[in-house]
Design a protein around this motif. Structure first.
Motif, PDB file in Angstrom:
ATOM      1  N   PHE A  97      38.707  44.679  41.765  1.00 39.62           N
ATOM      2  CA  PHE A  97      38.081  45.807  41.085  1.00 39.62           C
ATOM      3  C   PHE A  97      36.572  45.752  41.273  1.00 39.62           C
ATOM      4  O   PHE A  97      35.962  44.688  41.176  1.00 39.62           O
ATOM      5  N   ALA A  98      35.971  46.910  41.505  1.00 43.29           N
ATOM      6  CA  ALA A  98      34.510  46.979  41.484  1.00 43.29           C
ATOM      7  C   ALA A  98      34.024  46.681  40.074  1.00 43.29           C
ATOM      8  O   ALA A  98      34.761  46.857  39.092  1.00 43.29           O
ATOM      9  N   ASP A  99      32.787  46.236  39.963  1.00 43.14           N
ATOM     10  CA  ASP A  99      32.244  45.911  38.641  1.00 43.14           C
ATOM     11  C   ASP A  99      32.208  47.121  37.716  1.00 43.14           C
ATOM     12  O   ASP A  99      32.300  46.967  36.494  1.00 43.14           O
ATOM     13  N   ASP A 100      32.088  48.311  38.300  1.00 42.59           N
ATOM     14  CA  ASP A 100      32.008  49.527  37.480  1.00 42.59           C
ATOM     15  C   ASP A 100      33.317  50.304  37.476  1.00 42.59           C
ATOM     16  O   ASP A 100      33.343  51.496  37.151  1.00 42.59           O
TER      17      ASP A 100
ATOM     18  N   ILE B  65      43.460  41.837  36.646  1.00 41.75           N
ATOM     19  CA  ILE B  65      42.407  41.477  35.694  1.00 41.75           C
ATOM     20  C   ILE B  65      41.093  41.982  36.264  1.00 41.75           C
ATOM     21  O   ILE B  65      40.870  41.938  37.480  1.00 41.75           O
ATOM     22  N   ALA B  66      40.219  42.451  35.401  1.00 46.69           N
ATOM     23  CA  ALA B  66      38.903  42.911  35.849  1.00 46.69           C
ATOM     24  C   ALA B  66      38.163  41.785  36.543  1.00 46.69           C
ATOM     25  O   ALA B  66      38.426  40.597  36.324  1.00 46.69           O
ATOM     26  N   ARG B  67      37.203  42.171  37.381  1.00 46.71           N
ATOM     27  CA  ARG B  67      36.409  41.161  38.089  1.00 46.71           C
ATOM     28  C   ARG B  67      35.777  40.195  37.080  1.00 46.71           C
ATOM     29  O   ARG B  67      35.306  40.615  36.019  1.00 46.71           O
ATOM     30  N   PRO B  68      35.784  38.886  37.383  1.00 41.93           N
ATOM     31  CA  PRO B  68      35.212  37.913  36.450  1.00 41.93           C
ATOM     32  C   PRO B  68      33.771  38.236  36.083  1.00 41.93           C
ATOM     33  O   PRO B  68      33.029  38.870  36.834  1.00 41.93           O
ATOM     34  N   VAL B  69      33.369  37.774  34.914  1.00 42.17           N
ATOM     35  CA  VAL B  69      32.014  38.006  34.411  1.00 42.17           C
ATOM     36  C   VAL B  69      30.974  37.515  35.413  1.00 42.17           C
ATOM     37  O   VAL B  69      29.960  38.179  35.657  1.00 42.17           O
ATOM     38  N   GLN B  70      31.236  36.357  36.025  1.00 43.17           N
ATOM     39  CA  GLN B  70      30.296  35.785  36.996  1.00 43.17           C
ATOM     40  C   GLN B  70      30.478  36.345  38.398  1.00 43.17           C
ATOM     41  O   GLN B  70      29.822  35.887  39.333  1.00 43.17           O
TER      42      GLN B  70
END
Length: 446
Positions: free
Chosen positions: A170-173, A208-213
């Protein structure tokens, strides 16, 4: 203030790597499997501003005779993701690093677990990539013999590509969560990996969404030729095992040189040798502590530890003779080479070598807070390391000694932080957040 400061990890599985640790006066014999103790240790390390709590893992009990295994405090331990997820709620800043095997796990599982831990911890997860040296682990996963050493590293390289590709699904946005329009995520910001390689076929995307880091911090241990190359290509932290400054400088120059040849800046990888630290009011007192600790290791345990290091049965050797020639095996190579080099350098008999390895045969700083800080500073200034992965001689006393006495001395000299630089493990280690390989513009703009 010195030009560079130390990065410090804490090696916490087992809570002490020294085989005699659980028997030391005042130690918690059950510390390796007691959550209340482990939570307290993690919180103390965070109070001292450690970078990371490192949870090593084993997929089989140690491959040693039962009479030796019965003396080991490493026989049981928590599954790392379960423990670190619990510790994520009990801490706020310290990094949480777990081992996951590329030989006996699947890329999708690993990507999903680390992405989850990174979100749960607010961006503090790290993945210690291992290929698993213990041949008995193969017997727990439907195999009759271990995968060949270099093949394990070839699989690991593809495994890394798949996992990091899944993290970029997933892209961050991507998650717009537009309630009025009824759009939860932008389908154009989702990438299906559809990986088809020699060892793995993984469609994706990760759910799962892209990890925070972006990616959890990539950590590796291992000093073989294949291990060094994998580290140069993939790792951001290396847990090294050199026991002399001369050897550490060679390793440091070799691995950092490989980075430059691959187009990576040397600062994008931190090299942290493992170091057992024993603190005393005087050097003599610290040496007496170490001697007492070593005396608690039984020969059954020490000869079994030597066998593991060498990848062969050391009990058949004459214990009072020099170490014979040891042919290569399919077990881990770096541990074998370190044991042989130690025996040759110090002219140790088999018994003496076993006693060293049965406790801990690697780098040790044994002295006062001042002499320990002197040695750590020398290693940093002489480009032998970027910091250390600290091993405590026993718990809780050894940890408290380091936190209460050595850390303030390092801080006084400007060698170690007084406050965390950021919220994520990457920020504290000084590592950039990687761009999304499939959506680079959006990732770079964050």
């Amino acid at each position: 203030m010195v030009a560079r400061t130390l990065k410090l990890g804490a090696f916490m599985r087992p809570v002490s790597i020294h085989t005699g640790a659980w028997r030391y006066p005042g130690a918690y014999p059950d510390a390796n499997f007691n959550f209340a103790h482990l939570k307290r240790f993690a919180q103390r390390l965070e109070q001292a501003r450690f970078d990371a709590f490192f949870m090593a893992d084993h997929l089989a009990v140690l491959n040693m005779p039962l009479n030796a295994l019965a003396r080991s405090h490493t026989v049981t331990s928590f599954e790392p993701f379960t423990l670190l997820s619990a510790l994520a709620g009990a801490t706020e800043h310290i990094g949480l690093v777990a081992t996951a095997s590329t030989t006996f796990d699947q890329p999708f599982h690993v990507a999903r677990r680390f992405a989850s831990l990174d979100h749960l911890s607010g961006g503090r997860a790290g993945w210690n990539i291992v290929t698993t040296a213990n041949p008995d682990a193969a017997l727990n996963f439907g195999l009759t013999e271990h995968v060949e050493h270099d093949e394990r590293y070839r699989r690991a390289r593809e495994f890394f590509d798949v996992v990091t590709g899944l993290w970029d699904s997933f892209a961050d946005d991507a998650f717009v969560r537009d309630v009025e329009a009824g759009i939860y995520f932008d389908a154009a910001r989702l990438h299906v990996l559809d990986h088809r390689g020699k060892h793995y076929s993984v469609r994706g995307p990760l759910n799962i969404a892209r990890p925070v880091q972006g990616w959890p911090v990539i950590v590796q241990a291992g000093a073989s030729e294949a291990g060094r190359q994998l580290a140069a290509e993939t790792a951001e932290v290396v847990f090294a095992a050199q026991s002399t400054l001369e050897g550490a400088r060679r390793f440091y120059a070799d691995v950092k040189g490989r980075l430059e040849r691959l187009g990576r800046h040397p600062d994008t990888l931190k090299i942290l040798p493992g170091a057992l630290v024993v603190v005393g009011d005087t050097v003599q007192e610290a040496q007496e502590k170490r001697a007492r600790l070593d005396s608690l290791v039984h020969f059954d345990s020490s000869i079994a530890s030597l066998s593991i290091a060498l990848g062969c049965d050391a009990s058949r050797f004459d214990p009072d003779a020099p170490l014979p020639e040891i042919p290569p095996t399919n077990a881990g190579q770096s541990g074998r080479e370190r044991a042989i080099e130690l025996a040759r350098r110090e002219r140790l008999t088999v018994r003496q070598l076993a006693q060293r390895l049965g406790g801990f045969g690697g780098l040790a700083f044994v002295g006062t807070p001042g002499t320990i800080a002197d040695q750590m500073e020398e290693w940093l200034v002489q480009n032998g390391c970027d910091g250390f992965n600290i091993m405590f001689p026993y718990l809780p006393g050894g940890l408290d000694d380091f936190v209460d006495r050595v850390v303030p001395e390092l801080q006084r000299r400007g060698l170690f932080r007084r406050e965390y630089e950021g919220r994520t493990l990457r920020e504290n280690l000084g590592l950039a957040r990687p761009p999304n390989r499939f959506f680079p513009t959006a990732a770079a703009a964050r």
